[in-house]
Scaffold this active site. Structure first.
Site, PDB file in Angstrom:
ATOM      1  N   ASN A 390       0.747  -1.229   0.005  1.00 29.44           N
ATOM      2  CA  ASN A 390       0.012   0.086  -0.018  1.00 29.44           C
ATOM      3  C   ASN A 390       0.868   1.393  -0.293  1.00 29.44           C
ATOM      4  OD1 ASN A 390      -1.878   2.085   0.346  1.00 29.44           O
ATOM      5  ND2 ASN A 390      -2.921   1.043   2.135  1.00 29.44           N
ATOM      6  N   ASP A 391       1.344   1.655   1.139  1.00 33.93           N
ATOM      7  CA  ASP A 391       2.375   2.804   1.275  1.00 33.93           C
ATOM      8  C   ASP A 391       3.382   2.832   0.090  1.00 33.93           C
ATOM      9  OD1 ASP A 391       0.571   3.571   3.245  1.00 33.93           O
ATOM     10  OD2 ASP A 391       2.033   2.884   5.022  1.00 33.93           O
ATOM     11  N   ILE A 392       3.945   1.770  -0.112  1.00 30.93           N
ATOM     12  CA  ILE A 392       5.026   2.003  -0.857  1.00 30.93           C
ATOM     13  C   ILE A 392       4.397   2.165  -2.477  1.00 30.93           C
ATOM     14  CG2 ILE A 392       6.480   0.286   0.453  1.00 30.93           C
ATOM     15  CD1 ILE A 392       5.762  -1.990  -1.485  1.00 30.93           C
ATOM     16  N   SER A 431      -0.229   2.543   7.967  1.00 28.23           N
ATOM     17  CA  SER A 431       0.187   3.925   8.270  1.00 28.23           C
ATOM     18  C   SER A 431      -1.213   4.699   8.357  1.00 28.23           C
ATOM     19  CB  SER A 431       0.951   4.628   6.992  1.00 28.23           C
ATOM     20  OG  SER A 431       0.230   4.617   6.057  1.00 28.23           O
TER      21      SER A 431
END
Lengths: 467, 92
Positions: A390-392, A431
């Site tokens: 997700n965040d990456i 996050s």
């Protein structure tokens, strides 16, 4: 504590060099196994020469306790699944800390270490050992899910930590002046408590940094005991480990664009929010203008592609989807598609986590590329398949300065012709940040468990191949 | 003091060596790097043997024995799991 006979010094030197070579071997998968064997030889030499030291006499007891530990270690090493490597490393870090604290206390009770330098050494051995031990135990419990991955915080946390730091310094001064057991054992308590409260406040997504830092601490703990008993081999080996963990935490911090100190302050992230019933997810997604795709469409699109990049994340490990992914890869390659993997430095829960999982599934390592070497290839990629990450791949990191992850380097999945995101829901990841990638025109969301979806894709491709 | 300074010299030099060697480790092998560093930090086994290995089983001896058991878990477990992991990395 007295000067060692020449043969011992030479043996320790040889062992140190072998350990350095073991680490050097890890510069390439081709030389790594040989390096590991050199490390094992080094350990045999080090233990062997120690056995003939005059102060080492209780062979029976030593053999018994070493055998107990060795058997336990062997069982762990043989049985542990690769998905559980992060918590295993956490556990191993903790043992070094515990052993260092015990050896430091033992050296204190043995006496003869009453000088100022000696007392400081013992104090540091106890502090670093205890923090490493209890902190690593909490990291272990968080990584295997027995303690919530969400940061546990409370008001006045930083003040309390500060207070414990001051208390530790005061106890240290008391101990150095008096050489009494009381301040030393109070230090044991304060340092142990600090380790617990420190790590429990750090969120799951920051674990790659935490585990690297604790790995580093385990090295410094060995260094401290090396100073206490006056042994250069412990000092050298501990420094290598300390440097290793330190460098890994720098690399992880860069991968998240966060300073190590901000990670260590804790309190970042919301914990695992992924859940929700299927109907609700679909409705929510449709309301927000998301392209929802099903497995058939996805499989058809992949079959007609020439270049596919797969981006694995922690979700892949959780769903144990690495073996179905290998099958998917083989199916697609049989259709003439080139499939490669893109690894973000902080994908997963520890440095290199994804590489080990893919290796376990028999995916050749030359097909698995680091962020810097594959990021320029996304514009020429037909399909990018994001599995449990997700965040990456969050584009907010590039263009939303108010985002908490702004400035973090990402894999440029959005530049490929089509992005397929396999995810259980639209909910944000660890996050707690929304991801605009999901709402892009060239993005197709496939909702479901990563393993089930990939299995279904494989089945679909098989069916198509037969027909 | 003199002894301390000689150990300090070794410490500083070892940190430099570690710094140089570890940056060359390929990111693909960062997990094995951690597990092998677990194994070599098991070197504290040597410290535990020296600090607690005397014939008399006094308090330092008892503390040393517990430390030996935990250090041995790391040595055997760390090297073994690293070897297992590295065996999985193959080229096409």
């Amino acid at each position: 504590m007295t000067s060692l006979p020449a043969i011992t010094t030479v043996a320790y030197l040889v062992a140190s060099i072998l350990f350095i070579l073991a680490l050097k071997g890890l510069s390439s998968p081709a030389t790594a196994r040989k390096g590991n064997l050199l490390g094992i030889i080094g350990m045999f030499i080090a233990v062997g020469i120690t056995l003939v030291q005059p102060e080492v006499q209780a062979y029976g007891r030593i053999a018994l306790f070493a055998a107990i530990g060795g058997i336990v270690g062997g069982i762990v090493a043989k049985k542990v699944p690769m998905t559980a490597m992060p918590e295993t490393v956490g556990l191993f870090n903790s043992f070094v800390g515990l052993a260092a604290a015990l050896v430091s206390l033992g050296a204190f009770h043995k006496g003869g270490h009453t000088g100022t330098i000696g007392s400081i050494e013992i104090f540091l051995g106890v502090v670093i050992g205890m923090v490493t031990w209890t902190g690593s135990v909490i990291a272990f419990l968080k990584l295997n899910g027995r303690v919530s991955g969400a940061p546990i915080t409370w008001p006045g946390r930083h003040a309390l930590n500060m207070l414990m730091g001051i208390a530790a310094l005061a106890l240290g001064a008391w101990f150095v002046v008096t050489h009494e057991a009381m301040p030393l054992y109070l230090t044991v308590v304060v340092a142990g408590l600090f380790g617990i409260l420190w790590i429990i406040a750090i969120g799951g997504a920051d674990m790659p940094v935490v585990i690297s830092i604790l790995n580093s601490y385990s090295g410094w703990a060995s260094v401290a005991t090396g100073f206490i008993i006056g042994n250069d081999l412990l000092i050298i080996t501990g420094s290598l480990v300390g440097a290793s963990g330190f460098i890994l935490s720098i690399i992880m911090g860069r991968g998240m664009n966060r300073s190590i100190s901000s990670v260590l302050m804790g309190g970042f992230g919301e914990g695992d929010l992924e859940a929700g019933d299927a109907a609700n997810i679909q409705a929510q997604a449709a309301a927000r203008g998301v392209n929802i795709g099903d497995v058939e469409v996805a499989a058809e699109l992949m079959r007609g592609s020439r270049e596919i990049i797969i981006i694995p994340g922690y979700g892949l490990a959780v769903a144990q989807a690495q073996h179905p992914v290998r099958e998917l890869t083989e199916r697609l390659e049989a259709e003439g598609v080139r499939v490669r993997f893109a690894i973000h430095p902080v994908a997963g829960r520890m440095p290199g986590h994804m590489n080990v999982l893919l290796a376990e599934a028999n995916i050749p390592y030359d097909q698995v590329l680091e962020m810097d070497s594959i990021n320029s290839d996304f514009p020429e990629t037909d399909v990018t398949l994001v599995l449990g990450a997700n965040d990456i791949v969050n584009t907010d990191a590039l263009d939303l300065p108010s985002s908490p992850i702004y400035g973090m380097p990402i894999l440029d999945a959005y530049k490929s012709r089509t992005v397929m995101v396999v995810k259980r829901s639209l909910n944000p990841g660890f996050s707690g940040i929304d991801n605009p990638l999901f709402y892009r025109e060239n993005t197709m969301m496939v909702f479901g468990d990563a393993r089930e979806i990939v299995d279904a894709m494989v089945k679909e491709l098989k069916g198509a191949a037969v027909a | 003091m003199e002894e301390f300074l000689s150990h300090l010299t070794v410490f500083v030099l070892a940190c430099f060596v570690g710094w140089q060697v570890i940056w060359k480790v390929t990111p693909a092998l960062h997990t094995p790097l951690m597990s092998v560093s677990n194994a070599i930090s098991g070197i504290i086994l040597v410290g535990a043997m020296i600090a607690g290995g005397e014939a008399l089983l006094d308090l330092p001896g008892k503390l040393g024995m517990v430390a030996i058991a935990f250090a041995a878990i790391n040595v055997v477990g760390g090297f073994w799991v690293t070897q297992r992991m590295l065996g999985m990395f193959r080229k096409r």
